[in-house]
Each structure stands twice: as structure tokens, then as C-alpha cells.
Design a protein around this motif. Structure first.
Motif, PDB file in Angstrom:
ATOM      1  N   ALA A 138     -10.167 -21.695 -15.473  1.00  0.00           N
ATOM      2  CA  ALA A 138      -9.241 -22.209 -14.461  1.00  0.00           C
ATOM      3  C   ALA A 138      -8.110 -21.218 -14.205  1.00  0.00           C
ATOM      4  N   TYR A 139      -7.604 -20.590 -15.262  1.00  0.00           N
ATOM      5  CA  TYR A 139      -6.553 -19.583 -15.064  1.00  0.00           C
ATOM      6  C   TYR A 139      -7.120 -18.394 -14.289  1.00  0.00           C
ATOM      7  N   GLY A 140      -8.324 -17.979 -14.628  1.00  0.00           N
ATOM      8  CA  GLY A 140      -8.943 -16.872 -13.901  1.00  0.00           C
ATOM      9  C   GLY A 140      -9.122 -17.192 -12.428  1.00  0.00           C
ATOM     10  N   ALA A 141      -9.517 -18.431 -12.136  1.00  0.00           N
ATOM     11  CA  ALA A 141      -9.662 -18.844 -10.734  1.00  0.00           C
ATOM     12  C   ALA A 141      -8.312 -18.849 -10.027  1.00  0.00           C
ATOM     13  N   ALA A 142      -7.276 -19.371 -10.700  1.00  0.00           N
ATOM     14  CA  ALA A 142      -5.928 -19.381 -10.121  1.00  0.00           C
ATOM     15  C   ALA A 142      -5.428 -17.955  -9.908  1.00  0.00           C
ATOM     16  N   TYR A 143      -5.652 -17.104 -10.887  1.00  0.00           N
ATOM     17  CA  TYR A 143      -5.233 -15.705 -10.783  1.00  0.00           C
ATOM     18  C   TYR A 143      -5.931 -15.034  -9.597  1.00  0.00           C
ATOM     19  N   PHE A 144      -7.224 -15.259  -9.472  1.00  0.00           N
ATOM     20  CA  PHE A 144      -7.978 -14.677  -8.364  1.00  0.00           C
ATOM     21  C   PHE A 144      -7.432 -15.164  -7.021  1.00  0.00           C
ATOM     22  N   MET A 145      -7.174 -16.467  -6.933  1.00  0.00           N
ATOM     23  CA  MET A 145      -6.659 -17.032  -5.680  1.00  0.00           C
ATOM     24  C   MET A 145      -5.283 -16.454  -5.336  1.00  0.00           C
ATOM     25  N   VAL A 146      -4.410 -16.373  -6.332  1.00  0.00           N
ATOM     26  CA  VAL A 146      -3.046 -15.890  -6.076  1.00  0.00           C
ATOM     27  C   VAL A 146      -3.027 -14.376  -5.903  1.00  0.00           C
ATOM     28  N   HIS A 147      -3.606 -13.655  -6.833  1.00  0.00           N
ATOM     29  CA  HIS A 147      -3.496 -12.197  -6.828  1.00  0.00           C
ATOM     30  C   HIS A 147      -4.408 -11.534  -5.798  1.00  0.00           C
ATOM     31  N   ASP A 148      -5.688 -11.807  -5.887  1.00  0.00           N
ATOM     32  CA  ASP A 148      -6.636 -11.087  -5.036  1.00  0.00           C
ATOM     33  C   ASP A 148      -6.705 -11.625  -3.615  1.00  0.00           C
ATOM     34  N   ILE A 149      -6.580 -12.930  -3.456  1.00  0.00           N
ATOM     35  CA  ILE A 149      -6.699 -13.502  -2.114  1.00  0.00           C
ATOM     36  C   ILE A 149      -5.336 -13.622  -1.440  1.00  0.00           C
ATOM     37  N   PHE A 150      -4.389 -14.313  -2.076  1.00  0.00           N
ATOM     38  CA  PHE A 150      -3.094 -14.553  -1.438  1.00  0.00           C
ATOM     39  C   PHE A 150      -2.256 -13.284  -1.311  1.00  0.00           C
ATOM     40  N   ILE A 151      -2.100 -12.534  -2.403  1.00  0.00           N
ATOM     41  CA  ILE A 151      -1.213 -11.364  -2.366  1.00  0.00           C
ATOM     42  C   ILE A 151      -1.895 -10.158  -1.721  1.00  0.00           C
ATOM     43  N   HIS A 152      -3.058  -9.772  -2.235  1.00  0.00           N
ATOM     44  CA  HIS A 152      -3.697  -8.542  -1.757  1.00  0.00           C
ATOM     45  C   HIS A 152      -4.646  -8.742  -0.589  1.00  0.00           C
ATOM     46  N   GLN A 153      -4.877  -9.986  -0.197  1.00  0.00           N
ATOM     47  CA  GLN A 153      -5.686 -10.306   0.988  1.00  0.00           C
ATOM     48  C   GLN A 153      -7.066  -9.645   0.953  1.00  0.00           C
ATOM     49  N   ARG A 154      -7.719  -9.707  -0.205  1.00  0.00           N
ATOM     50  CA  ARG A 154      -9.083  -9.185  -0.293  1.00  0.00           C
ATOM     51  C   ARG A 154     -10.031 -10.060   0.533  1.00  0.00           C
ATOM     52  N   LYS A 204      -9.399 -12.780   3.842  1.00  0.00           N
ATOM     53  CA  LYS A 204      -8.324 -13.071   4.794  1.00  0.00           C
ATOM     54  C   LYS A 204      -8.078 -14.577   4.934  1.00  0.00           C
ATOM     55  N   ILE A 205      -7.653 -15.195   3.831  1.00  0.00           N
ATOM     56  CA  ILE A 205      -7.256 -16.601   3.859  1.00  0.00           C
ATOM     57  C   ILE A 205      -5.911 -16.724   3.143  1.00  0.00           C
ATOM     58  N   PHE A 206      -5.284 -17.850   3.275  1.00  0.00           N
ATOM     59  CA  PHE A 206      -3.940 -18.112   2.715  1.00  0.00           C
ATOM     60  C   PHE A 206      -2.906 -17.141   3.264  1.00  0.00           C
ATOM     61  N   ARG A 207      -3.114 -16.651   4.458  1.00  0.00           N
ATOM     62  CA  ARG A 207      -2.181 -15.673   5.035  1.00  0.00           C
ATOM     63  C   ARG A 207      -0.866 -16.315   5.470  1.00  0.00           C
ATOM     64  N   ASN A 208      -0.901 -17.588   5.797  1.00  0.00           N
ATOM     65  CA  ASN A 208       0.284 -18.223   6.371  1.00  0.00           C
ATOM     66  C   ASN A 208       1.100 -19.010   5.352  1.00  0.00           C
ATOM     67  N   ALA A 209       0.739 -18.938   4.088  1.00  0.00           N
ATOM     68  CA  ALA A 209       1.520 -19.638   3.059  1.00  0.00           C
ATOM     69  C   ALA A 209       2.906 -19.012   3.019  1.00  0.00           C
ATOM     70  N   ASN A 210       3.917 -19.825   3.228  1.00  0.00           N
ATOM     71  CA  ASN A 210       5.260 -19.275   3.344  1.00  0.00           C
ATOM     72  C   ASN A 210       6.291 -20.226   2.734  1.00  0.00           C
ATOM     73  N   ASN A 211       5.974 -20.819   1.607  1.00  0.00           N
ATOM     74  CA  ASN A 211       6.968 -21.660   0.945  1.00  0.00           C
ATOM     75  C   ASN A 211       7.772 -20.803  -0.029  1.00  0.00           C
ATOM     76  N   ARG A 212       8.747 -21.405  -0.655  1.00  0.00           N
ATOM     77  CA  ARG A 212       9.663 -20.664  -1.532  1.00  0.00           C
ATOM     78  C   ARG A 212       8.924 -19.987  -2.689  1.00  0.00           C
ATOM     79  N   TYR A 213       8.012 -20.708  -3.312  1.00  0.00           N
ATOM     80  CA  TYR A 213       7.258 -20.141  -4.425  1.00  0.00           C
ATOM     81  C   TYR A 213       6.374 -18.985  -3.956  1.00  0.00           C
ATOM     82  N   ALA A 214       5.687 -19.153  -2.830  1.00  0.00           N
ATOM     83  CA  ALA A 214       4.807 -18.107  -2.309  1.00  0.00           C
ATOM     84  C   ALA A 214       5.589 -16.837  -2.018  1.00  0.00           C
TER      85      ALA A 214
END
Length: 147
Positions: free
Chosen positions: A85-101, A103-113
């Protein structure tokens, strides 16, 4: 049953420490050769040598699944799922959200993001293995929450 749920969450949260520790002392240490291409894009491939660290933690997770499967460790499933589960979360946050490997989660714009992005940007401003900061992923220092 409740002990398995507790162990799952403890493992998930412990993995944030493991991510920080392995990132700071292993990836930016003796295995910099595998992590360097993540800081300096000197290749054309979608894959990075840095992706090898994913395989390491996947093998550990599978090992705990097997310990559970063969009745060696009763809480092995909870530990293996926590790592997974941590690996999945890490992949979603690091590889998809931050590095955009992907092209999804591009519009997340809350304080935490925004804080996660700022902290990671500060980490990547250092191209070498020394003088880095913000080695964790999901727990972000409070200073990055400020506008």
C-alpha cells in the motif's frame, strides 16, 4: 483480526521512515549510481535506473506474503500489504502526481498537494548526491505548507 489492521497501518507509516532513510542514506549514498538519473535526465528512456528501488521493496513485500502463505508469520500478510500500500501511494504521489509519468492528477491543487510539490522541488534543485533536503514523500515539513 484487529492486530492485523494495526500492523498494516504501522507498517504503512513505518515505510515513510524507510523511504526517508533509504532515500537519504542509500539512494544519495552508496547506490547513487542507480538514483542519479532521477535527478539529472541524461537518458531518453521512460524507465530510470532509479526504478530498481521499486523492485527491492516489491521483493520484500512478496517475501512477507510468502511467510504468511506458508504459516511462518501470521502477520506477514498485514506487513506485506502495508508495504504494498505504501508503494502504491508512493507511486501515485511521486511518479504520477509529481513527475507526471502518466498524465493524470494534473489539476490537484489543495494545500497538501502544493506542499508535496514544493518539498519535492526543493529536493530536486540539488543535482548531485550531497546537500539534499526533503528525503521523505508523504510527510512534508510544515514550512512547505506556507504560501
Amino acid at each position: 483480526m484487529w492486530i492485523h489492521i494495526v500492523v498494516f497501518f504501522l507498517t504503512f507509516f513505518f515505510m515513510e521512515f524507510m523511504a526517508w532513510f533509504s532515500h537519504k542514506y542509500i539512494m544519495h549514498g552508496f547506490l547513487w549510481v542507480l538514483h542519479a538519473d532521477h535527478h539529472k535526465k541524461d537518458h531518453d528512456s521512460w524507465f530510470e535506473r532509479n526504478d530498481m528501488f521499486f523492485i527491492f521493496y516489491a521483493v520484500i513485500s512478496i517475501g512477507f506474503f510468502l511467510l504468511w502463505q506458508y504459516d511462518v508469520l501470521n502477520i506477514g500478510l498485514a506487513i506485506g500489504l502495508g508495504i504494498f500500500a505504501y508503494g502504491a501511494a508512493y507511486f501515485m504521489v511521486h511518479d504520477i502526481f509529481i513527475h507526471q509519468r502518466f498524465k493524470i492528477f494534473r489539476n490537484a491543487n489543495n494545500r497538501y498537494a502544493r506542499a508535496v510539490r514544493r518539498a519535492h522541488k526543493m529536493h530536486h534543485k540539488h543535482l548531485g548526491k550531497h546537500d539534499g533536503e526533503c528525503f521523505g514523500m508523504l510527510i512534508v515539513p510544515f514550512k512547505y505548507f506556507k504560501k
